[in-house]
Design a protein around this motif. Structure first.
Motif, PDB file in Angstrom:
ATOM      1  N   ALA A 207       0.835  -1.194   0.000  1.00 51.62           N
ATOM      2  CA  ALA A 207       0.000   0.000   0.000  1.00 51.62           C
ATOM      3  C   ALA A 207       0.872   1.246   0.000  1.00 51.62           C
ATOM      4  O   ALA A 207       1.976   1.250   0.552  1.00 51.62           O
ATOM      5  CB  ALA A 207      -0.923  -0.009   1.205  1.00 51.62           C
ATOM      6  N   LEU A 208       0.357   2.308  -0.617  1.00 45.84           N
ATOM      7  CA  LEU A 208       1.131   3.555  -0.684  1.00 45.84           C
ATOM      8  C   LEU A 208       1.362   4.125   0.710  1.00 45.84           C
ATOM      9  O   LEU A 208       2.453   4.630   1.004  1.00 45.84           O
ATOM     10  CB  LEU A 208       0.386   4.575  -1.547  1.00 45.84           C
ATOM     11  N   ASN A 209       0.365   4.061   1.571  1.00 41.25           N
ATOM     12  CA  ASN A 209       0.464   4.598   2.929  1.00 41.25           C
ATOM     13  C   ASN A 209       0.170   3.502   3.957  1.00 41.25           C
ATOM     14  O   ASN A 209      -0.905   3.468   4.566  1.00 41.25           O
ATOM     15  CB  ASN A 209      -0.514   5.761   3.110  1.00 41.25           C
ATOM     16  N   PRO A 210       1.109   2.574   4.152  1.00 41.50           N
ATOM     17  CA  PRO A 210       0.866   1.498   5.114  1.00 41.50           C
ATOM     18  C   PRO A 210       0.801   2.033   6.541  1.00 41.50           C
ATOM     19  O   PRO A 210       1.380   3.073   6.857  1.00 41.50           O
ATOM     20  CB  PRO A 210       2.076   0.584   4.918  1.00 41.50           C
ATOM     21  N   ARG A 211       0.107   1.288   7.383  1.00 40.76           N
ATOM     22  CA  ARG A 211       0.013   1.672   8.782  1.00 40.76           C
ATOM     23  C   ARG A 211       1.377   1.536   9.448  1.00 40.76           C
ATOM     24  O   ARG A 211       2.096   0.568   9.240  1.00 40.76           O
ATOM     25  CB  ARG A 211      -1.002   0.788   9.494  1.00 40.76           C
ATOM     26  N   THR A 212       1.737   2.524  10.232  1.00 37.39           N
ATOM     27  CA  THR A 212       3.017   2.496  10.947  1.00 37.39           C
ATOM     28  C   THR A 212       2.968   1.461  12.060  1.00 37.39           C
ATOM     29  O   THR A 212       2.046   1.448  12.880  1.00 37.39           O
ATOM     30  CB  THR A 212       3.325   3.877  11.548  1.00 37.39           C
ATOM     31  N   THR A 213       3.963   0.593  12.086  1.00 40.05           N
ATOM     32  CA  THR A 213       4.045  -0.417  13.147  1.00 40.05           C
ATOM     33  C   THR A 213       5.178  -0.111  14.133  1.00 40.05           C
ATOM     34  O   THR A 213       4.997  -0.205  15.341  1.00 40.05           O
ATOM     35  CB  THR A 213       4.253  -1.814  12.541  1.00 40.05           C
ATOM     36  N   HIS A 214       6.351   0.271  13.611  1.00 41.23           N
ATOM     37  CA  HIS A 214       7.471   0.623  14.491  1.00 41.23           C
ATOM     38  C   HIS A 214       7.386   2.099  14.850  1.00 41.23           C
ATOM     39  O   HIS A 214       7.260   2.953  13.967  1.00 41.23           O
ATOM     40  CB  HIS A 214       8.806   0.343  13.808  1.00 41.23           C
ATOM     41  N   ARG A 215       7.445   2.395  16.134  1.00 34.16           N
ATOM     42  CA  ARG A 215       7.326   3.777  16.585  1.00 34.16           C
ATOM     43  C   ARG A 215       8.615   4.230  17.266  1.00 34.16           C
ATOM     44  O   ARG A 215       9.113   3.554  18.175  1.00 34.16           O
ATOM     45  CB  ARG A 215       6.143   3.939  17.547  1.00 34.16           C
ATOM     46  N   GLU A 216       9.134   5.355  16.819  1.00 35.11           N
ATOM     47  CA  GLU A 216      10.319   5.954  17.446  1.00 35.11           C
ATOM     48  C   GLU A 216       9.950   6.511  18.819  1.00 35.11           C
ATOM     49  O   GLU A 216       8.780   6.766  19.112  1.00 35.11           O
ATOM     50  CB  GLU A 216      10.859   7.088  16.565  1.00 35.11           C
ATOM     51  N   PHE A 217      10.961   6.703  19.661  1.00 38.07           N
ATOM     52  CA  PHE A 217      10.794   7.341  20.975  1.00 38.07           C
ATOM     53  C   PHE A 217       9.791   6.585  21.864  1.00 38.07           C
ATOM     54  O   PHE A 217       9.130   7.176  22.713  1.00 38.07           O
ATOM     55  CB  PHE A 217      10.332   8.801  20.824  1.00 38.07           C
TER      56      PHE A 217
ATOM     57  N   LEU B 241       1.796  10.055   2.945  1.00 37.50           N
ATOM     58  CA  LEU B 241       2.115  10.132   4.361  1.00 37.50           C
ATOM     59  C   LEU B 241       3.523   9.612   4.625  1.00 37.50           C
ATOM     60  O   LEU B 241       4.084   8.838   3.840  1.00 37.50           O
ATOM     61  CB  LEU B 241       1.104   9.320   5.176  1.00 37.50           C
ATOM     62  N   ALA B 242       4.108  10.027   5.741  1.00 39.95           N
ATOM     63  CA  ALA B 242       5.401   9.497   6.166  1.00 39.95           C
ATOM     64  C   ALA B 242       5.206   8.071   6.679  1.00 39.95           C
ATOM     65  O   ALA B 242       4.219   7.779   7.363  1.00 39.95           O
ATOM     66  CB  ALA B 242       5.998  10.374   7.266  1.00 39.95           C
ATOM     67  N   LEU B 243       6.142   7.193   6.354  1.00 37.08           N
ATOM     68  CA  LEU B 243       6.011   5.805   6.793  1.00 37.08           C
ATOM     69  C   LEU B 243       5.994   5.699   8.311  1.00 37.08           C
ATOM     70  O   LEU B 243       5.377   4.780   8.868  1.00 37.08           O
ATOM     71  CB  LEU B 243       7.155   4.967   6.220  1.00 37.08           C
ATOM     72  N   ALA B 244       6.641   6.651   8.989  1.00 34.80           N
ATOM     73  CA  ALA B 244       6.703   6.600  10.454  1.00 34.80           C
ATOM     74  C   ALA B 244       5.580   7.360  11.127  1.00 34.80           C
ATOM     75  O   ALA B 244       5.458   7.314  12.355  1.00 34.80           O
ATOM     76  CB  ALA B 244       8.047   7.152  10.938  1.00 34.80           C
ATOM     77  N   GLY B 245       4.742   8.065  10.359  1.00 30.64           N
ATOM     78  CA  GLY B 245       3.756   8.953  10.970  1.00 30.64           C
ATOM     79  C   GLY B 245       2.310   8.577  10.751  1.00 30.64           C
ATOM     80  O   GLY B 245       1.425   9.415  10.924  1.00 30.64           O
ATOM     81  N   ASN B 246       2.069   7.316  10.387  1.00 31.78           N
ATOM     82  CA  ASN B 246       0.699   6.872  10.111  1.00 31.78           C
ATOM     83  C   ASN B 246       0.296   5.779  11.088  1.00 31.78           C
ATOM     84  O   ASN B 246      -0.191   4.715  10.698  1.00 31.78           O
ATOM     85  CB  ASN B 246       0.602   6.373   8.657  1.00 31.78           C
ATOM     86  N   SER B 247       0.484   6.052  12.365  1.00 30.19           N
ATOM     87  CA  SER B 247       0.190   5.049  13.395  1.00 30.19           C
ATOM     88  C   SER B 247      -1.279   5.031  13.796  1.00 30.19           C
ATOM     89  O   SER B 247      -1.771   4.049  14.340  1.00 30.19           O
ATOM     90  CB  SER B 247       1.044   5.316  14.635  1.00 30.19           C
ATOM     91  N   GLY B 248      -1.988   6.139  13.575  1.00 26.04           N
ATOM     92  CA  GLY B 248      -3.355   6.258  14.036  1.00 26.04           C
ATOM     93  C   GLY B 248      -3.467   6.871  15.412  1.00 26.04           C
ATOM     94  O   GLY B 248      -4.566   7.231  15.849  1.00 26.04           O
ATOM     95  N   ASN B 249      -2.321   7.022  16.118  1.00 26.44           N
ATOM     96  CA  ASN B 249      -2.314   7.674  17.427  1.00 26.44           C
ATOM     97  C   ASN B 249      -2.121   9.173  17.208  1.00 26.44           C
ATOM     98  O   ASN B 249      -1.108   9.600  16.651  1.00 26.44           O
ATOM     99  CB  ASN B 249      -1.193   7.108  18.302  1.00 26.44           C
ATOM    100  N   VAL B 250      -3.081   9.962  17.644  1.00 23.92           N
ATOM    101  CA  VAL B 250      -3.068  11.400  17.345  1.00 23.92           C
ATOM    102  C   VAL B 250      -1.817  12.075  17.887  1.00 23.92           C
ATOM    103  O   VAL B 250      -1.130  12.831  17.183  1.00 23.92           O
ATOM    104  CB  VAL B 250      -4.336  12.075  17.908  1.00 23.92           C
TER     105      VAL B 250
END
Length: 431
Positions: free
Chosen positions: A2-12, A173-182
């Motif tokens: 998918a072009l904008n996959p859901r982010t699974t790995h989260r920094e910080f 979207l950024a791969l790291a910024g599409n987690s769904g957590n606001v």
């Protein structure tokens, strides 16, 4: 994929870590102001009275939330945005994005600086040092104004990322910024390249309002020192000249930022908005601010040693980055075709000679020692002016970890071959 996959790995460590970083970085700006000033001194550890003063100062928001400062800061941002459009400039292509597109960027940061400098010089000729002394005296009100502006910008960009676009051309979207957590997505940046018309917000904020604001603050603090003590000390010159040179260098090589992780990988959220607009000018000008109320005068040998460290480390930083950029641009150029490299299975070439044969991140070493020289200019009366060196070391180590992880995943066994050929990470024969 998918072009904008859901982010699974989260920094910080995800949202809790993002919240902690936001609180901590803002707290550092407040603490370093209220505990390091002409009236408070500049010492660690802080006393109970100093902590009480910090708490009282932070609570009295009317003392540092200035409508005038907010208006001036908004005009500063808008002025540079106007120059972004008004100054004719060559346009550079960015990297190929996941959707196959390549964005175009006006490379006119240096002309924007020259025009702004000319306006500042005219203001000085007409009104003297007064406007600059106001900036020095109202440094914290301006820092808070930038904090409010950067946070509002991040909120607006986050909301803007949900706009409707045609199904054939969705928001990237950024791969790291599409987690769904606001909170986390607001912090890390949901959209990769938010643009309002032709204004690329991430590219514009990266090198213009904050970098040029840092230069303006340093100039104002130097004039404030002269107004207080009748002269600008050699320590002030040792601190601000390398910083001015660094800022000018980033603008001269503005197109090189288009291949950095900030532009190619990270979304534009609070982390970059605050970092660009508040953190850089507010914290990187600490040495000049300290010297504006605590003049330090170095002996000629000490000044020469600090200057030599600055020059040598800057050359390491600039020459290594220029060599890498030249090789990426045209590996057959006479300047770099003699360099040895490893060809990976992906087709990439990894340099194993020249500057990049010395260490895998030799440019980071030059960058850090360059910052250390600016801290040394403040002397040894307080550790607080060395915050930049400590923070910058953490920043570079974190960036190094991200670089190494990305390259290990991308090149796999070829990365092991490369690390064997170039075993040192920062300084040859040391680390």
């Amino acid at each position: 994929m998918a072009l904008n996959p859901r982010t699974t790995h989260r920094e910080f460590f995800g949202a809790p870590g993002a919240a902690a970083v936001m609180v901590l970085t803002v707290a550092v700006v407040f603490v370093w102001y209220f505990s390091c000033s002409a009236s408070a001194g500049c010492q660690l550890p802080l006393t109970a009275a100093q902590w009480a003063r910090i708490a009282a100062g932070a609570a009295d928001y009317r003392a540092y939330v200035s409508p005038r400062a907010v208006a001036y800061y908004a005009l500063w941002w808008l002025w540079l945005a106007l120059l972004y459009f008004a100054i004719p400039a060559p346009r550079a292509q960015g990297v190929v994005l996941r959707n196959g597109q390549r964005l175009h960027y006006p490379i006119n940061g240096l002309p924007s600086l020259l025009v702004t400098t000319a306006v500042a010089a005219l203001a000085y000729a007409v009104r003297g040092a007064g406007p600059f002394l106001w900036i020095a005296d109202h440094y914290f009100q301006l820092a808070v104004a930038s904090l409010l502006f950067s946070t509002a910008q991040a909120a607006a960009v986050y909301a803007y990322s949900f706009r409707r676009r045609p199904a054939r051309d969705p928001v990237l979207l950024a791969l790291a910024g599409n987690s769904g957590n606001v909170l986390y997505d607001f912090f890390i940046g949901r959209e990769l390249n938010p643009r309002v018309g032709a204004l690329d917000l991430k590219f514009f904020n990266e090198l213009r309002p904050g970098i040029m604001g840092w230069m303006l603050l340093n100039t104002s603090f130097a004039l404030a020192q002269r107004a207080r003590f009748g002269a600008v000390t050699n320590s002030m010159w040792l601190a601000i000249v390398p910083q001015l040179a660094y800022c000018i260098d980033t603008l001269v090589f503005e197109r090189c930022v288009l291949t950095t992780m900030d532009i190619t990988t990270d979304g534009f959220g609070w982390m970059l908005s605050f970092g660009d607009l508040t953190w850089v000018p507010a914290m990187y000008s600490l040495q000049a601010r300290y010297l504006s109320f605590t003049p330090v005068r170095h002996s000629a040998p000490a000044a020469a040693l600090i200057a030599a460290l600055a020059v040598c480390s800057f050359l390491v930083f600039r020459l290594s980055n220029s060599e890498k950029n030249a090789f990426r641009t045209n590996p057959n150029s006479p300047a770099v075709r003699h360099l040895r490299y490893i060809t990976t299975e992906s087709g990439s070439r990894l340099l194993v000679s020249g500057w990049w044969g010395l260490a895998r991140h030799v440019n980071y070493a030059g960058d850090w020692f360059y910052g250390l020289a600016q801290c040394l200019a403040t002397g040894f009366a307080t550790p607080m002016t060395y915050f930049f060196s400590v923070y910058f070391l953490v920043l570079l180590l974190h960036r190094n970890h991200r670089d190494e992880t990305k390259c290990r995943e991308k090149y796999k066994k070829d990365w092991a071959r490369y690390c064997e050929a170039v075993p040192y990470m920062f300084i040859p024969y040391v680390i």
